[in-house]
Design an enzyme around this catalytic site. Structure first.
Site, short mmCIF file in Angstrom:
data_model
loop_
_atom_site.label_atom_id
_atom_site.label_comp_id
_atom_site.label_asym_id
_atom_site.label_seq_id
_atom_site.Cartn_x
_atom_site.Cartn_y
_atom_site.Cartn_z
N LYS A 20 62.63 33.44 29.11
CA LYS A 20 61.80 33.57 27.89
C LYS A 20 62.69 34.63 26.99
CE LYS A 20 58.36 32.03 26.86
NZ LYS A 20 57.98 30.74 25.84
N TYR A 78 61.26 32.95 35.09
CA TYR A 78 60.59 32.64 33.80
C TYR A 78 60.76 33.62 32.99
CZ TYR A 78 56.43 32.05 30.74
OH TYR A 78 55.48 32.07 29.71
N ALA A 83 57.04 25.08 26.20
CA ALA A 83 57.83 25.95 27.06
C ALA A 83 57.76 25.31 28.56
CB ALA A 83 57.16 27.37 26.96
N TYR A 84 58.59 25.99 29.32
CA TYR A 84 58.22 25.80 30.86
C TYR A 84 57.45 26.91 31.32
CZ TYR A 84 59.88 24.73 35.70
OH TYR A 84 59.67 24.45 37.01
N THR A 85 56.34 26.73 31.65
CA THR A 85 55.19 27.82 31.85
C THR A 85 54.96 27.84 33.38
OG1 THR A 85 53.63 26.34 31.30
CG2 THR A 85 54.21 27.53 29.64
N ASP A 107 61.58 16.24 22.08
CA ASP A 107 61.92 16.99 23.27
C ASP A 107 62.86 18.13 22.69
OD1 ASP A 107 63.10 18.37 25.19
OD2 ASP A 107 63.54 16.35 26.55
#
Ligand SMILES: NC(=O)c1ccc[n+]([C@@H]2O[C@H](COP(=O)([O-])OP(=O)(O)OC[C@H]3O[C@@H](n4cnc5c(N)ncnc54)[C@H](OP(=O)(O)O)[C@@H]3O)[C@@H](O)[C@H]2O)c1
Length: 294
Positions: free
Chosen positions: A132, A128, A63-65, A39
């Protein structure tokens, strides 16, 4: 032997790297780790793993996409996209490996309608994009050997992306509405993956020749969501109608840039790569899909 660690497996880019890892003729050992196995948001776990398993390169595909969900699930999006890249950069500096990190065209607001260079002002329109961008800044602050590759509209035959969602929708919906005035460059994940391997090959040959920092990579050409969907429909004789709609009709969920075409001159010149046109790459991808289905 070059040791490469890929995080974010089995996401679409991690899988694309897996399927192209033999292209660069490198003597490499590539290890792919899922969120459950490693993680990136757990600094101690990362450090323990990397101390035990030294690497030369880390390609961060984790990534959190989920762009819409990020608006409400802000804490998770921030941890994974904004904070964790800083952990990776800090460990890259401490343990002396090179970090390759992926970022997005959504760091731009889409108001400037000309191909976007790496040094243009960034003003994300959704959460988002904000996370990023913060992730990029965390990495750059460490002044380590890190290459940040921004890309746009990534698709492939694997996972949940614009292409696979379109194909799924076409089996249940008669009319699919697509924006004709939301423009970017669809990017085949396998093309990006090949470029990542090529960059690793080149840096490995001559570490001092290639300046770390931000690079833009997307397929050549410009398309709307409508253009892309229309091309897929034609190729597969999909029965669903693709209906052109103005982007202003798509107001639900997170805001997205109306224009996010990336200028690729820097990556092309630095690494001497040629970039395929999105239509050519979509055709390769669809051929792959056809062979898969048959
Ligand atoms: N897809 C696009 O259109 C697009 C466009 C521009 C840029 N990008 C960027 O391209 C990169 C790759 O995207 P993708 O399309 O391959 O995304 P993806 O298919 O959603 O894969 C992301 C992977 O990261 C994993 N992950 C999430 N949190 C993690 C954590 N804390 N530790 C380790 N792994 C974790 C996910 O696992 P779970 O499924 O278990 O959460 C998933 O396997 C991302 O940086 C993305 O921001 C994507």
């Amino acid at each position: 032997m070059i040791n490469v660690l890929i995080t974010g497996n089995p996401g679409q880019l991690a899988q694309a790297l897996y399927h192209t890892q033999h292209t660069p003729h490198l003597d490499l050992s590539a290890i792919y780790k899922s969120r459950q196995e490693l993680d990136i948001a757990h600094f101690k776990q990362l450090r323990t793993y990397l101390e035990k398993n030294p690497i030369h390169y880390l390609v961060n595909c984790a990534a959190y996409t989920q762009v819409d969900l990020a608006e409400t699930d802000q804490a998770n999006a921030k941890t994974i996209n904004a904070i964790a890249p800083g952990y990776l950069a800090s460990l890259a500096k401490e343990l002396n490996f090179t970090l390759l990190h992926i970022s997005t065209d959504y760091v731009f607001d889409g108001l400037l309608v000309k191909p976007l260079t790496e040094d243009m002002p960034t003003t994300p329109t959704n959460y988002y994009g904000q996370t990023k961008l913060a992730g990029e800044q965390q990495i750059l602050a460490h002044h380590t050997s890190a290459y940040i590759i921004r890309t746009s509209w990534l698709y492939s035959t694997m996972g949940n992306n614009f292409l696979t969602r379109l194909l799924n929708r076409s089996s249940t919906e008669e009319h699919i509405h697509m924006a004709y005035d939301q423009l970017s460059s669809p990017t085949y994940a396998l093309d990006l993956a090949k470029v990542i391997w090529e960059i690793i090959r080149l840096i490995n040959q001559n570490p001092n020749l290639y300046e770390p920092g931000i690079y833009h990579y997307a397929n050549e050409g410009v398309a709307s969501r409508y253009d892309f969907a229309w091309q897929v429909r034609k190729r597969f004789n999909l029965t669903a109608e693709i209906i052109a709609q103005p982007f202003s009709n798509f107001l639900q969920g997170a805001k997205r840039p109306a224009y996010s075409v990336l200028n690729k001159e820097k990556i092309k010149q630095t690494f001497e790569i040629t970039v395929p046109h999105w239509q050519e790459s979509l055709e390769h991808c669809l051929q792959h899909l056809t062979h898969h289905i048959l």
